[in-house]
Design a protein around this motif. Structure first.
Motif, PDB file in Angstrom:
ATOM      1  N   ALA A  48      27.780  38.711  31.835  1.00  0.00           N
ATOM      2  CA  ALA A  48      28.102  38.953  30.426  1.00  0.00           C
ATOM      3  C   ALA A  48      29.592  39.160  30.198  1.00  0.00           C
ATOM      4  N   ASN A  49      30.348  39.399  31.255  1.00  0.00           N
ATOM      5  CA  ASN A  49      31.787  39.612  31.125  1.00  0.00           C
ATOM      6  C   ASN A  49      32.541  38.288  31.079  1.00  0.00           C
ATOM      7  N   ALA A  50      33.827  38.358  30.802  1.00  0.00           N
ATOM      8  CA  ALA A  50      34.636  37.150  30.690  1.00  0.00           C
ATOM      9  C   ALA A  50      34.711  36.447  32.044  1.00  0.00           C
ATOM     10  N   PRO A  51      34.198  35.230  32.165  1.00  0.00           N
ATOM     11  CA  PRO A  51      34.150  34.554  33.466  1.00  0.00           C
ATOM     12  C   PRO A  51      35.509  34.406  34.139  1.00  0.00           C
ATOM     13  N   LEU A  52      36.540  34.057  33.378  1.00  0.00           N
ATOM     14  CA  LEU A  52      37.852  33.870  33.988  1.00  0.00           C
ATOM     15  C   LEU A  52      38.396  35.186  34.543  1.00  0.00           C
ATOM     16  N   SER A  53      38.094  36.288  33.873  1.00  0.00           N
ATOM     17  CA  SER A  53      38.534  37.599  34.362  1.00  0.00           C
ATOM     18  C   SER A  53      37.841  37.947  35.677  1.00  0.00           C
ATOM     19  N   VAL A  54      36.539  37.673  35.756  1.00  0.00           N
ATOM     20  CA  VAL A  54      35.788  37.980  36.972  1.00  0.00           C
ATOM     21  C   VAL A  54      36.257  37.100  38.126  1.00  0.00           C
ATOM     22  N   ILE A  55      36.485  35.820  37.853  1.00  0.00           N
ATOM     23  CA  ILE A  55      36.985  34.907  38.889  1.00  0.00           C
ATOM     24  C   ILE A  55      38.349  35.371  39.393  1.00  0.00           C
ATOM     25  N   ALA A  56      39.218  35.763  38.465  1.00  0.00           N
ATOM     26  CA  ALA A  56      40.546  36.249  38.858  1.00  0.00           C
ATOM     27  C   ALA A  56      40.440  37.523  39.678  1.00  0.00           C
ATOM     28  N   ALA A  57      39.511  38.408  39.298  1.00  0.00           N
ATOM     29  CA  ALA A  57      39.327  39.654  40.042  1.00  0.00           C
ATOM     30  C   ALA A  57      38.845  39.380  41.456  1.00  0.00           C
ATOM     31  N   LYS A  58      37.896  38.444  41.606  1.00  0.00           N
ATOM     32  CA  LYS A  58      37.403  38.141  42.956  1.00  0.00           C
ATOM     33  C   LYS A  58      38.528  37.574  43.821  1.00  0.00           C
ATOM     34  N   MET A  59      39.326  36.673  43.260  1.00  0.00           N
ATOM     35  CA  MET A  59      40.421  36.108  44.040  1.00  0.00           C
ATOM     36  C   MET A  59      41.439  37.179  44.413  1.00  0.00           C
ATOM     37  N   ALA A  60      41.730  38.088  43.492  1.00  0.00           N
ATOM     38  CA  ALA A  60      42.681  39.161  43.792  1.00  0.00           C
ATOM     39  C   ALA A  60      42.152  40.066  44.898  1.00  0.00           C
ATOM     40  N   LEU A  61      40.867  40.350  44.878  1.00  0.00           N
ATOM     41  CA  LEU A  61      40.267  41.164  45.938  1.00  0.00           C
ATOM     42  C   LEU A  61      40.353  40.462  47.281  1.00  0.00           C
ATOM     43  N   ARG A  62      40.001  39.180  47.304  1.00  0.00           N
ATOM     44  CA  ARG A  62      40.091  38.416  48.562  1.00  0.00           C
ATOM     45  C   ARG A  62      41.525  38.390  49.088  1.00  0.00           C
ATOM     46  N   ALA A  63      42.465  38.138  48.179  1.00  0.00           N
ATOM     47  CA  ALA A  63      43.867  38.038  48.588  1.00  0.00           C
ATOM     48  C   ALA A  63      44.383  39.357  49.128  1.00  0.00           C
ATOM     49  N   THR A  64      43.992  40.447  48.475  1.00  0.00           N
ATOM     50  CA  THR A  64      44.441  41.768  48.905  1.00  0.00           C
ATOM     51  C   THR A  64      43.872  42.133  50.268  1.00  0.00           C
ATOM     52  N   GLU A  65      42.593  41.868  50.458  1.00  0.00           N
ATOM     53  CA  GLU A  65      41.962  42.180  51.742  1.00  0.00           C
ATOM     54  C   GLU A  65      42.555  41.354  52.879  1.00  0.00           C
ATOM     55  N   ALA A  66      42.822  40.076  52.608  1.00  0.00           N
ATOM     56  CA  ALA A  66      43.329  39.188  53.650  1.00  0.00           C
ATOM     57  C   ALA A  66      44.837  39.269  53.818  1.00  0.00           C
TER      58      ALA A  66
END
Length: 267
Positions: A209-227
């Motif tokens: 139900a949330n903004a898809p582009l925001s969720v996609i950006a959040a997932k990429m930011a999480l992956r980038a931060t972890e890696a």
């Protein structure tokens, strides 16, 4: 409208409705053990959910009503992992499946009940969020079978379990109840058995139900931060910046001003 497909002789099933996808490991007569064909089908199944069904969240679960998955189908090993050369091919299939879950652009929720062993534990570790019921039991029996666990899957385990629990799981092969993995942070929630499907799909509905582009950006930011990967960090910055030019950002602000629920389109 609901859409669905099957792969690997029905061993991997996918379905999508209202922006939510389901990936089902469906071999209940063998506790949803994964054949090599099923491992190979997972990346294709994820691509279908993302590119054909265009879902905003994915729930990964086991077929039937008792188990997530017992992991790799050991009955095949005399053929598909008979020597080092074949084992490397098989391990590459495992790694491709883990990667497809890990790198899916939308959040993947692992819904876990009953046994979650071996490679299935790896699939769960590659997911973004994990919910289990109180029947779930987790183990990595590789050391008891005389084989090694893929390094990329070990990295997922370390991120998801923490270093100490990952070492204990890999070195001992012992089984852990859901309560132990809730305590170490591997699980975000443990529910009673009859509530698991509802909890997993309710979470997926909230995400979708949330903004898809925001969720996609959040997932990429999480992956980038972890890696701590410079390429991923750059990609995350680009995706984040794009949200501020999106129609959904305008809709979010308008809905806030008008005190109503936003209706996002992913544009």
């Amino acid at each position: 409208m609901k859409k669905a497909r099957t792969f690997a002789d029905n061993g991997i099933r996918v379905a999508a409705q209202d922006g939510i996808g389901a990936l089902i490991i469906d071999n209940p007569s063998r506790k949803n053990a994964l054949t090599q064909a099923m491992w190979r089908a997972i990346p294709t199944a994820i691509d279908w959910l993302l590119d054909d069904a265009r879902v905003h969240a994915i729930v990964m679960t086991g077929g039937g009503h008792t188990d997530f998955s017992a992991g790799a189908d050991i009955s095949e090993f005399d053929t598909v992992r008979a020597d080092a050369g074949l084992a490397r091919i098989y391990e590459a299939d495992n790694s491709s499946a883990f990667e497809a879950i890990r790198e899916a652009r939308v959040p993947v929720i692992a819904s876990l009940r009953g046994v979650c062993y071996g490679g299935a534990f790896g699939l769960a570790a590659a997911a973004d969020l994990r919910i289990a019921d109180d029947t779930a039991v987790f183990a990595i029996p590789a050391a008891r079978l005389g084989l090694a666990y893929p390094a990329d899957a070990v990295a997922d385990l370390v991120r998801a379990l923490g270093g100490q629990m990952a070492r204990r799981a890999l070195f001992t092969g012992q089984a852990f109840p859901a309560s132990s993995l809730m305590a170490c942070g591997f699980l975000s929630e443990v529910v009673v058995a009859d509530s698991l499907d509802g909890a997993a799909f309710s979470l997926a509905k909230t995400i979708a139900a949330n903004a898809p582009l925001s969720v996609i950006a959040a997932k990429m930011a999480l992956r980038a931060t972890e890696a701590q990967d410079e390429r991923l960090l750059t990609e995350a910055a680009v995706l984040g910046a794009a949200t501020f030019e999106s129609a959904d950002y305008r809709e979010g602000r308008a809905a806030f001003r008008e005190k109503r629920q936003p209706v996002f389109t992913g544009e």
